[in-house]
Write an enzyme that holds these catalytic residues in place. Sequence first.
Site, mmCIF file in Angstrom:
data_model
loop_
_atom_site.group_PDB
_atom_site.id
_atom_site.type_symbol
_atom_site.label_atom_id
_atom_site.label_comp_id
_atom_site.label_asym_id
_atom_site.label_seq_id
_atom_site.Cartn_x
_atom_site.Cartn_y
_atom_site.Cartn_z
ATOM 1 N N ARG A 82 88.487 16.743 35.364
ATOM 2 C CA ARG A 82 88.565 17.633 36.529
ATOM 3 C C ARG A 82 89.841 18.474 36.484
ATOM 4 O O ARG A 82 89.854 19.650 36.846
ATOM 5 C CB ARG A 82 88.474 16.825 37.823
ATOM 6 N N LYS A 184 91.051 21.306 42.150
ATOM 7 C CA LYS A 184 92.120 20.648 42.905
ATOM 8 C C LYS A 184 93.406 21.452 42.717
ATOM 9 O O LYS A 184 94.278 21.104 41.918
ATOM 10 C CB LYS A 184 92.269 19.206 42.410
#
Length: 341
Positions: A82, A184
Amino acid sequence: MEKKNIDWGNLGFGYIVTDKRYVSEYRDGKWDEGILTEKSEIVLSECAGVLQYAQTVFEGLKAYTTQDGKIVTFRPDLNAERMMDSAKRLEMPVFPKEKFIDAIEQVVKANMSYVPPFGSGASLYIRPYMFGKNAVIGVKPADEYQFRIFTTPVGPYFKSGAKPLTLCVSDFDRAAPHGTGNIKAGLNYAMSLHPIMEAHRNGFDENMYLDSATRTKVEETGGANFLFVTKDGTVVTPKSDTILPSITRRSLLYVAEKYLGLKVEEREVYFEEVREFVECGLCGTAAVISPVGKIVNHGEEICFPSGMEKMGPVMQRLYDTLTGIQMGRIEAPEGWIYEIK
Ligand code: PLP
Ligand code: COI
């Protein structure tokens, strides 16, 4: 190894300086070897890319002490992946997966005495992050980056612990269509600071964000994804390109289906149908599963039948199974638990 003298059972979600952190520098198109350092402070150019244009991404995962005394982390490979996706979206170099996992291992090992003991309810939060380091004044990506990981022992994310939360539907948007909601990046959290403070000032624990294009569909909160349970016991979670793909949520859907034999649905969830659900919870590394008792939309209250005293029965089973896997009480699916030796 002797543990630090910390009141593990009463930790909140705060920052405590631990002994060592990992640092790797990106210069001339490559990452260096990386080191562990005692220095917790960073000296930067006043014009660093991160300070001027918020070029920074991060991750969050935890290390746990299992029932039989091992120190483990949960699916760090997914955090590595991620973070690679987040970096690409902000034109940052990717930090390779094997290097990421090796760095996690080094930094946890160097701070073993801060990993809370089994049964304390606490864990060691691990925060990998990366930022543009050199001076940039025209709007463009930096050429030099720093990747770091620090750790800090933490307790529950929400002050109320396991007590159900009260949320409000935010009038602010979290993420634009085709924006950065699915990565993120620090910028997503900066924009959530005003809405969360407004929510707190109005007596709420958190915000529920709706999709910004139509404001009819449930997205997520500032730091966790949603889970709902229908009357017939199906676990439902919103599907959207503008929410963070939570590793906890992905794991819980698997647990619901494969361990608990529940039906699961990942689909668009209209706000209108929220009142039909019997349980609601927030899931994430920090939130684990935090139950939601009430959602308020401009004065109109939705109260879940699970009430304001405790977690609903399905959320409780999901919580017990997930934490059981993380703490070594329940056998984990292949590859989920990464032991730090
Ligand atoms: N959504 C947001 C916006 C988050 O910040 C987080 C925390 O990482 C999550 C969801 C949960 O993701 P994960 O389960 O991977 O921690
Ligand atoms: C996490 O769950 O790891 C997060 O990064 C969420 C953050 C709001 C603390």
